[in-house]
Design a protein around this motif. Structure first.
Motif, PDB file in Angstrom:
ATOM      1  N   GLY A   1       0.825  -1.202   0.000  1.00 30.15           N
ATOM      2  CA  GLY A   1       0.000   0.000   0.000  1.00 30.15           C
ATOM      3  C   GLY A   1       0.862   1.255   0.000  1.00 30.15           C
ATOM      4  O   GLY A   1       2.061   1.199   0.300  1.00 30.15           O
ATOM      5  N   LYS A   2       0.228   2.386  -0.327  1.00 30.95           N
ATOM      6  CA  LYS A   2       0.965   3.660  -0.275  1.00 30.95           C
ATOM      7  C   LYS A   2       1.425   3.952   1.149  1.00 30.95           C
ATOM      8  O   LYS A   2       2.334   4.742   1.363  1.00 30.95           O
ATOM      9  N   ASN A   3       0.782   3.298   2.130  1.00 30.46           N
ATOM     10  CA  ASN A   3       1.211   3.459   3.531  1.00 30.46           C
ATOM     11  C   ASN A   3       2.366   2.521   3.884  1.00 30.46           C
ATOM     12  O   ASN A   3       2.720   2.403   5.055  1.00 30.46           O
TER      13      ASN A   3
ATOM     14  N   ILE B   1      -0.794  -5.401   2.215  1.00 34.22           N
ATOM     15  CA  ILE B   1      -2.252  -5.469   2.331  1.00 34.22           C
ATOM     16  C   ILE B   1      -2.768  -6.686   1.566  1.00 34.22           C
ATOM     17  O   ILE B   1      -2.467  -6.871   0.386  1.00 34.22           O
TER      18      ILE B   1
ATOM     19  N   CYS C   1      -3.864   0.296  -4.775  1.00 37.63           N
ATOM     20  CA  CYS C   1      -4.324   1.527  -4.125  1.00 37.63           C
ATOM     21  C   CYS C   1      -5.113   2.422  -5.083  1.00 37.63           C
ATOM     22  O   CYS C   1      -5.951   3.213  -4.644  1.00 37.63           O
TER      23      CYS C   1
ATOM     24  N   CYS D   1      -6.543   6.317  -4.514  1.00 37.07           N
ATOM     25  CA  CYS D   1      -6.749   6.598  -3.080  1.00 37.07           C
ATOM     26  C   CYS D   1      -5.499   7.237  -2.469  1.00 37.07           C
ATOM     27  O   CYS D   1      -4.374   6.895  -2.823  1.00 37.07           O
ATOM     28  N   GLN D   2      -5.702   8.158  -1.565  1.00 33.91           N
ATOM     29  CA  GLN D   2      -4.572   8.774  -0.857  1.00 33.91           C
ATOM     30  C   GLN D   2      -4.899   8.953   0.619  1.00 33.91           C
ATOM     31  O   GLN D   2      -4.319   9.795   1.296  1.00 33.91           O
ATOM     32  N   ARG D   3      -5.876   8.202   1.103  1.00 31.66           N
ATOM     33  CA  ARG D   3      -6.376   8.450   2.466  1.00 31.66           C
ATOM     34  C   ARG D   3      -5.273   8.401   3.519  1.00 31.66           C
ATOM     35  O   ARG D   3      -5.232   9.233   4.417  1.00 31.66           O
ATOM     36  N   CYS D   4      -4.416   7.392   3.425  1.00 31.13           N
ATOM     37  CA  CYS D   4      -3.381   7.254   4.466  1.00 31.13           C
ATOM     38  C   CYS D   4      -2.414   8.429   4.419  1.00 31.13           C
ATOM     39  O   CYS D   4      -1.974   8.931   5.462  1.00 31.13           O
TER      40      CYS D   4
ATOM     41  N   VAL E   1      -7.474   4.142   8.428  1.00 25.61           N
ATOM     42  CA  VAL E   1      -8.218   4.853   7.384  1.00 25.61           C
ATOM     43  C   VAL E   1      -8.242   4.085   6.064  1.00 25.61           C
ATOM     44  O   VAL E   1      -8.929   4.489   5.125  1.00 25.61           O
ATOM     45  N   CYS E   2      -7.498   3.001   5.993  1.00 24.20           N
ATOM     46  CA  CYS E   2      -7.373   2.289   4.709  1.00 24.20           C
ATOM     47  C   CYS E   2      -8.657   1.521   4.392  1.00 24.20           C
ATOM     48  O   CYS E   2      -9.094   0.683   5.184  1.00 24.20           O
ATOM     49  N   PRO E   3      -9.250   1.774   3.231  1.00 25.30           N
ATOM     50  CA  PRO E   3     -10.517   1.079   2.915  1.00 25.30           C
ATOM     51  C   PRO E   3     -10.378  -0.436   2.833  1.00 25.30           C
ATOM     52  O   PRO E   3     -11.345  -1.152   3.047  1.00 25.30           O
ATOM     53  N   TRP E   4      -9.167  -0.938   2.553  1.00 25.20           N
ATOM     54  CA  TRP E   4      -9.011  -2.387   2.489  1.00 25.20           C
ATOM     55  C   TRP E   4      -9.204  -3.019   3.864  1.00 25.20           C
ATOM     56  O   TRP E   4      -9.489  -4.224   3.964  1.00 25.20           O
TER      57      TRP E   4
HETATM   58 FE1  SF4 Z   1      -3.586   2.499  -0.434  1.00 18.97          FE
HETATM   59 FE2  SF4 Z   1      -5.631   4.123   0.251  1.00 18.97          FE
HETATM   60 FE3  SF4 Z   1      -4.964   2.060   1.824  1.00 18.97          FE
HETATM   61 FE4  SF4 Z   1      -3.338   4.186   1.622  1.00 18.97          FE
HETATM   62  S1  SF4 Z   1      -5.425   4.187   2.501  1.00 18.97           S
HETATM   63  S2  SF4 Z   1      -2.715   2.037   1.598  1.00 18.97           S
HETATM   64  S3  SF4 Z   1      -3.606   4.751  -0.531  1.00 18.97           S
HETATM   65  S4  SF4 Z   1      -5.764   1.945  -0.301  1.00 18.97           S
END
Ligand code: SF4
Length: 343
Positions: free
Chosen positions: A147-149, A153, A184, A187-190, A243-246
């Motif tokens: 993930g971008k974080n 995942i 990802c 998405c940029q939530r993290c 915050v990650c939708p996964w």
């Molecule tokens: Fe990827 Fe979005 Fe999860 Fe960050 S919050 S790891 S960008 S899916």
């Protein structure tokens, strides 16, 4: 092998050929940029050599058996974790130290493997204890995507799981396919949610700004500019995962040992932390991952959380810590809490 791993309680297993991680160059660039902060051991040449060539760890290594163990437990009510009088502990540390749970099971799995063949088999077991790029190898073994974080995942199970591995010179007749590089999308939530802005770009975490690093690994005084951004985290941080939708697919662990024995293990009262001595710390956190940071570092973190609470009731205990705690870092953090938070 996989059935055996699942019967030992692991939730995921994948087997990859023991090749250098495809993320090695990015990792070395990250080290060269100093983003490993004060974890100087990571940049040592002997460690780099092991990551470059797994044979340095285990001569003749052919396979990496990667396992995952879920640790997501109950979701604590926000009223508890966001209470101003409580500190927050990252979910992975609410229960028994995962090293103690996973290491014997990995050894049992390696022993079982040895029993299946009349050849001599060499192995090494790690639970985030070895100089290898664990998440990257787990991705190569098909356990998930990055993930971008920077977390691994699993598209069917989120990121709340521990990783462990067996390096072995055994060869398998089949290997798993790598997971997708990333899922990802846009998405940029993290990246947006990180309280300290610790992601200079997607897939890159600057440990120097990461609350998890600051509260656990960082031994000295924490950068005063970052302290107000740390909120009430006293050990680790879960924001970029929460915050990650996964993680709507996160699977509740079946390991009773990973549940907090009471809510105080997940969100302790700050007053209790501020008044800890060595003995009380040991009693309270014995056997948990929190134990390794020892009393002084946890009380330092609690001082910062107390300052961020802006509650005047902490003034007497902070004054006492600032005046006479045996540890200079604790004294300084208590003084900061008194002045920066105008208590
Ligand atoms: Fe990827 Fe979005 Fe999860 Fe960050 S919050 S790891 S960008 S899916």
């Amino acid at each position: 092998m996989k059935d055996r791993a699942l019967s030992l309680g692991f939730n995921r297993i994948g087997i990859a050929r023991a090749k250098p991680s495809p993320h090695l160059d990015a990792y070395f660039r990250w080290l060269d940029a100093g983003m490993h902060a004060e974890m100087g051991y990571m940049a040592r040449e002997d460690r780099r050599a092991r990551r470059r060539d797994l044979n340095v760890i285990l001569p003749g290594v052919r396979s990496l058996i990667m396992v995952g163990l879920d640790y997501s437990t109950l979701k604590l009510p926000d009223a508890l974790t966001n209470a101003p009088r409580r500190g927050k502990i990252a979910a992975y540390a609410w229960g028994v130290d995962y090293h103690a749970v996973m290491t014997p099971r990995l050894e049992a799995l390696a022993e079982w493997l040895r029993e299946q063949t009349d050849q001599q088999i060499a192995h090494r077991v790690y639970v985030d204890t070895g100089a290898i790029l664990e998440r990257s190898h787990a991705q190569q073994a098909g356990l998930g995507f990055t993930g971008k974080n920077t977390m691994l995942i699993d598209p069917r199970g989120g990121s709340y799981f521990f990783l462990g591995e067996i390096l072995t010179d055994a060869e398998f007749d089949q290997y798993d396919k790598p997971g997708r590089a990333t899922l990802c999308g846009s998405c940029q939530r993290c990246l947006m949610a990180c309280p300290t802005n610790a992601f200079p770009e997607p897939y890159v975490l600057d440990a120097r700004r990461c609350i998890s690093y600051l509260t656990i690994e960082h031994k000295g005084a924490i950068d005063p500019a970052l302290r107000p951004l740390m909120g009430n985290w006293v050990y680790g941080c879960d924001v970029c995962q929460a915050v990650c939708p996964w993680n709507r697919f996160a699977i509740e662990t079946h390991e009773s040992q990973f549940y907090p024995i009471d809510p105080e293990r997940a969100a302790p009262l700050l007053n209790d932390l501020l008044t800890l001595d060595d003995e009380a710390f040991k009693v309270r956190f014995a056997g948990s991952a929190v134990e390794r940071i020892k009393r002084d570092r946890l009380v330092r973190n609690a001082c910062i959380a107390a300052g961020n609470s802006h509650l005047p009731e902490y003034r007497p205990i902070l004054e006492s810590l600032a005046a006479s705690d045996r540890n200079e870092i604790v004294r300084e953090a208590a003084q900061w809490a008194l002045s920066a938070a105008r208590l």
